[in-house]
Design a protein around this motif. Structure first.
Motif, PDB file in Angstrom:
ATOM      1  N   VAL A 187       0.853  -1.195   0.000  1.00 14.30           N
ATOM      2  CA  VAL A 187       0.000   0.000   0.000  1.00 14.30           C
ATOM      3  C   VAL A 187       0.891   1.248   0.000  1.00 14.30           C
ATOM      4  O   VAL A 187       2.034   1.203   0.444  1.00 14.30           O
ATOM      5  CB  VAL A 187      -0.924   0.049   1.245  1.00 14.30           C
ATOM      6  N   VAL A 188       0.325   2.349  -0.501  1.00 10.34           N
ATOM      7  CA  VAL A 188       1.055   3.628  -0.373  1.00 10.34           C
ATOM      8  C   VAL A 188       0.345   4.550   0.624  1.00 10.34           C
ATOM      9  O   VAL A 188       0.897   5.564   1.038  1.00 10.34           O
ATOM     10  CB  VAL A 188       1.257   4.353  -1.732  1.00 10.34           C
ATOM     11  N   ALA A 189      -0.868   4.163   1.018  1.00 10.70           N
ATOM     12  CA  ALA A 189      -1.596   4.963   2.017  1.00 10.70           C
ATOM     13  C   ALA A 189      -0.838   4.906   3.337  1.00 10.70           C
ATOM     14  O   ALA A 189      -0.157   3.912   3.625  1.00 10.70           O
ATOM     15  CB  ALA A 189      -2.999   4.391   2.202  1.00 10.70           C
ATOM     16  N   THR A 190      -0.986   5.954   4.137  1.00  7.42           N
ATOM     17  CA  THR A 190      -0.285   5.952   5.427  1.00  7.42           C
ATOM     18  C   THR A 190      -1.250   5.977   6.611  1.00  7.42           C
ATOM     19  O   THR A 190      -0.850   5.679   7.726  1.00  7.42           O
ATOM     20  CB  THR A 190       0.675   7.166   5.528  1.00  7.42           C
ATOM     21  N   ASP A 191      -2.515   6.346   6.383  1.00  6.26           N
ATOM     22  CA  ASP A 191      -3.449   6.314   7.520  1.00  6.26           C
ATOM     23  C   ASP A 191      -4.370   5.098   7.430  1.00  6.26           C
ATOM     24  O   ASP A 191      -4.635   4.573   6.335  1.00  6.26           O
ATOM     25  CB  ASP A 191      -4.242   7.631   7.621  1.00  6.26           C
ATOM     26  N   HIS A 192      -4.831   4.664   8.583  1.00  2.00           N
ATOM     27  CA  HIS A 192      -5.556   3.395   8.707  1.00  2.00           C
ATOM     28  C   HIS A 192      -6.724   3.256   7.728  1.00  2.00           C
ATOM     29  O   HIS A 192      -6.814   2.251   7.022  1.00  2.00           O
ATOM     30  CB  HIS A 192      -6.032   3.243  10.160  1.00  2.00           C
ATOM     31  N   GLU A 193      -7.603   4.270   7.690  1.00  2.00           N
ATOM     32  CA  GLU A 193      -8.801   4.145   6.844  1.00  2.00           C
ATOM     33  C   GLU A 193      -8.421   3.936   5.378  1.00  2.00           C
ATOM     34  O   GLU A 193      -8.952   3.069   4.688  1.00  2.00           O
ATOM     35  CB  GLU A 193      -9.701   5.397   6.958  1.00  2.00           C
ATOM     36  N   ALA A 194      -7.475   4.749   4.910  1.00  2.00           N
ATOM     37  CA  ALA A 194      -7.047   4.644   3.515  1.00  2.00           C
ATOM     38  C   ALA A 194      -6.323   3.324   3.264  1.00  2.00           C
ATOM     39  O   ALA A 194      -6.466   2.705   2.203  1.00  2.00           O
ATOM     40  CB  ALA A 194      -6.157   5.827   3.149  1.00  2.00           C
ATOM     41  N   MET A 195      -5.553   2.879   4.254  1.00  2.00           N
ATOM     42  CA  MET A 195      -4.843   1.582   4.111  1.00  2.00           C
ATOM     43  C   MET A 195      -5.834   0.436   3.980  1.00  2.00           C
ATOM     44  O   MET A 195      -5.639  -0.480   3.181  1.00  2.00           O
ATOM     45  CB  MET A 195      -3.981   1.305   5.358  1.00  2.00           C
ATOM     46  N   VAL A 196      -6.909   0.478   4.779  1.00  2.00           N
ATOM     47  CA  VAL A 196      -7.923  -0.582   4.740  1.00  2.00           C
ATOM     48  C   VAL A 196      -8.522  -0.658   3.333  1.00  2.00           C
ATOM     49  O   VAL A 196      -8.621  -1.735   2.736  1.00  2.00           O
ATOM     50  CB  VAL A 196      -9.025  -0.335   5.809  1.00  2.00           C
ATOM     51  N   ALA A 197      -8.869   0.507   2.791  1.00  2.00           N
ATOM     52  CA  ALA A 197      -9.482   0.527   1.454  1.00  2.00           C
ATOM     53  C   ALA A 197      -8.505  -0.003   0.410  1.00  2.00           C
ATOM     54  O   ALA A 197      -8.852  -0.835  -0.446  1.00  2.00           O
ATOM     55  CB  ALA A 197      -9.915   1.956   1.121  1.00  2.00           C
TER      56      ALA A 197
ATOM     57  N   PRO B 292       3.591  -1.000   5.978  1.00  2.00           N
ATOM     58  CA  PRO B 292       4.757  -0.680   6.808  1.00  2.00           C
ATOM     59  C   PRO B 292       4.471  -0.911   8.294  1.00  2.00           C
ATOM     60  O   PRO B 292       3.302  -0.865   8.708  1.00  2.00           O
ATOM     61  CB  PRO B 292       4.986   0.814   6.529  1.00  2.00           C
ATOM     62  N   LEU B 293       5.533  -1.162   9.052  1.00  2.00           N
ATOM     63  CA  LEU B 293       5.366  -1.411  10.478  1.00  2.00           C
ATOM     64  C   LEU B 293       5.184  -0.085  11.240  1.00  2.00           C
ATOM     65  O   LEU B 293       6.092   0.389  11.916  1.00  2.00           O
ATOM     66  CB  LEU B 293       6.536  -2.216  11.045  1.00  2.00           C
ATOM     67  N   THR B 294       4.004   0.496  11.026  1.00  2.00           N
ATOM     68  CA  THR B 294       3.627   1.726  11.732  1.00  2.00           C
ATOM     69  C   THR B 294       2.397   1.396  12.571  1.00  2.00           C
ATOM     70  O   THR B 294       1.819   0.306  12.431  1.00  2.00           O
ATOM     71  CB  THR B 294       3.248   2.822  10.717  1.00  2.00           C
ATOM     72  N   ARG B 295       1.963   2.330  13.369  1.00  2.00           N
ATOM     73  CA  ARG B 295       0.741   2.095  14.171  1.00  2.00           C
ATOM     74  C   ARG B 295      -0.442   1.796  13.253  1.00  2.00           C
ATOM     75  O   ARG B 295      -1.224   0.878  13.478  1.00  2.00           O
ATOM     76  CB  ARG B 295       0.451   3.310  15.055  1.00  2.00           C
ATOM     77  N   ASP B 296      -0.550   2.580  12.162  1.00  2.00           N
ATOM     78  CA  ASP B 296      -1.667   2.364  11.225  1.00  2.00           C
ATOM     79  C   ASP B 296      -1.518   1.035  10.491  1.00  2.00           C
ATOM     80  O   ASP B 296      -2.514   0.358  10.217  1.00  2.00           O
ATOM     81  CB  ASP B 296      -1.740   3.530  10.226  1.00  2.00           C
ATOM     82  N   GLY B 297      -0.285   0.671  10.167  1.00  3.70           N
ATOM     83  CA  GLY B 297      -0.041  -0.597   9.462  1.00  3.70           C
ATOM     84  C   GLY B 297      -0.426  -1.790  10.338  1.00  3.70           C
ATOM     85  O   GLY B 297      -1.054  -2.753   9.873  1.00  3.70           O
ATOM     86  N   ILE B 298      -0.064  -1.721  11.606  1.00  2.00           N
ATOM     87  CA  ILE B 298      -0.382  -2.818  12.536  1.00  2.00           C
ATOM     88  C   ILE B 298      -1.889  -2.886  12.772  1.00  2.00           C
ATOM     89  O   ILE B 298      -2.490  -3.969  12.764  1.00  2.00           O
ATOM     90  CB  ILE B 298       0.405  -2.643  13.870  1.00  2.00           C
ATOM     91  N   LYS B 299      -2.513  -1.702  12.923  1.00  2.00           N
ATOM     92  CA  LYS B 299      -3.964  -1.672  13.142  1.00  2.00           C
ATOM     93  C   LYS B 299      -4.705  -2.273  11.938  1.00  2.00           C
ATOM     94  O   LYS B 299      -5.653  -3.043  12.090  1.00  2.00           O
ATOM     95  CB  LYS B 299      -4.386  -0.206  13.346  1.00  2.00           C
ATOM     96  N   THR B 300      -4.217  -1.958  10.747  1.00  2.00           N
ATOM     97  CA  THR B 300      -4.825  -2.487   9.512  1.00  2.00           C
ATOM     98  C   THR B 300      -4.642  -3.998   9.441  1.00  2.00           C
ATOM     99  O   THR B 300      -5.562  -4.736   9.084  1.00  2.00           O
ATOM    100  CB  THR B 300      -4.184  -1.800   8.285  1.00  2.00           C
ATOM    101  N   THR B 301      -3.444  -4.462   9.790  1.00  2.00           N
ATOM    102  CA  THR B 301      -3.157  -5.908   9.791  1.00  2.00           C
ATOM    103  C   THR B 301      -4.078  -6.630  10.765  1.00  2.00           C
ATOM    104  O   THR B 301      -4.680  -7.662  10.424  1.00  2.00           O
ATOM    105  CB  THR B 301      -1.678  -6.156  10.188  1.00  2.00           C
ATOM    106  N   ALA B 302      -4.213  -6.093  11.967  1.00  2.00           N
ATOM    107  CA  ALA B 302      -5.044  -6.732  12.995  1.00  2.00           C
ATOM    108  C   ALA B 302      -6.502  -6.803  12.536  1.00  2.00           C
ATOM    109  O   ALA B 302      -7.169  -7.824  12.703  1.00  2.00           O
ATOM    110  CB  ALA B 302      -4.932  -5.972  14.307  1.00  2.00           C
ATOM    111  N   LYS B 303      -6.970  -5.732  11.904  1.00  2.00           N
ATOM    112  CA  LYS B 303      -8.374  -5.711  11.483  1.00  2.00           C
ATOM    113  C   LYS B 303      -8.636  -6.680  10.323  1.00  2.00           C
ATOM    114  O   LYS B 303      -9.522  -7.522  10.387  1.00  2.00           O
ATOM    115  CB  LYS B 303      -8.744  -4.276  11.071  1.00  2.00           C
ATOM    116  N   LEU B 304      -7.832  -6.566   9.275  1.00  2.00           N
ATOM    117  CA  LEU B 304      -8.158  -7.324   8.058  1.00  2.00           C
ATOM    118  C   LEU B 304      -7.662  -8.776   8.068  1.00  2.00           C
ATOM    119  O   LEU B 304      -8.150  -9.597   7.302  1.00  2.00           O
ATOM    120  CB  LEU B 304      -7.645  -6.585   6.823  1.00  2.00           C
TER     121      LEU B 304
END
Ligand code: G3P
Length: 216
Positions: free
Chosen positions: A58-68, A85-97
């Motif tokens: 992904v190239v998005a950096t915030d959670h909502e955009a990463m999910v999409a 990427p191993l960022t807070r948003d990346g981990i949150k996206t991984t956990a959700k999806l």
């Protein structure tokens, strides 16, 4: 250890696939940019060449955009592993999806604590970067060894993918450290074949054979 090619170049992928030893592919925004083809299109072509896990980042950096973006990438082909990427948003996206069955490769990992977060989030793959740590005079291979040990102790199923491998020695050291996957540039895969004694041996065998069987 599985061997992945770290490239989005179709010629390199065709050559590697032709040798019958490529298990998958990793790409990143820099590698896609080099080819100048939109990501969805290039990833589709890659999936036609290599039948294995194909990481699309992904190239998005915030959670909502990463999910999409992750959902869109995952729909391209059944073999897609979404890279974040191993960022807070990346981990949150991984956990959700991950809970929905999308497989994630969490990239840009430089510490064991980061790797622990990725495993907790249910990542399918963690990508620690060996060469970039070596560049800073930190031993990249030690990170691979330690992550492999932590995952083993706690029975995390997350696969350790040694990335940023710059030489054949990096590849064999990763295998020895217990990495499940090594991803390498085509140049490094090609160099793995080389040994002067192999070339010398082939030359000698052919010379001896020709001497014995060439009619006088
Ligand atoms: O895919 C990312 C990684 O393998 C990059 O390697 O050599 O640019 O640190 P390098």
């Amino acid at each position: 250890m599985e061997i992945f090619l770290d490239t989005a170049n179709l010629d390199e992928l065709r050559k590697g696939a032709d040798w019958g030893i490529v298990d998958g592919v990793t790409t990143n925004p820099s590698l896609i940019a080099k080819e100048g083809i939109p990501i969805a299109e290039q990833i589709k072509r890659i999936c036609e060449i290599v039948d294995g896990d194909i990481s699309a980042e992904v190239v998005a950096t915030d959670h909502e955009a990463m999910v999409a973006e992750a959902r869109t990438l995952a729909k391209i082909h059944k073999n897609i592993v979404v890279k974040v990427p191993l960022t807070r948003d990346g981990i949150k996206t991984t956990a959700k999806l991950s809970k929905e069955g999308i497989r994630f490769n969490v990239t840009l990992c430089f510490s064991t604590s980061q790797a622990l977060l990725a495993a907790k989030a249910g990542a399918y793959i963690i990508s620690p970067f060996v060469g970039r740590l070596d560049d800073l005079s930190q031993e990249g291979m030690e990170l691979i060894r330690n992550i492999v040990s932590i995952y083993k102790i706690h029975s995390y199923p997350t696969k350790v993918l040694a990335a940023s491998l710059r030489s054949p020695l990096h590849v064999s050291q990763s295998a020895l450290a217990g990495a499940h996957i090594g991803t390498l540039p085509f140049k490094v895969l090609d160099m793995m074949f080389n040994h002067p004694l192999t070339d010398k041996g082939v030359e000698q065998f052919l010379k001896d054979h020709a001497k014995a069987f060439t009619p006088k």
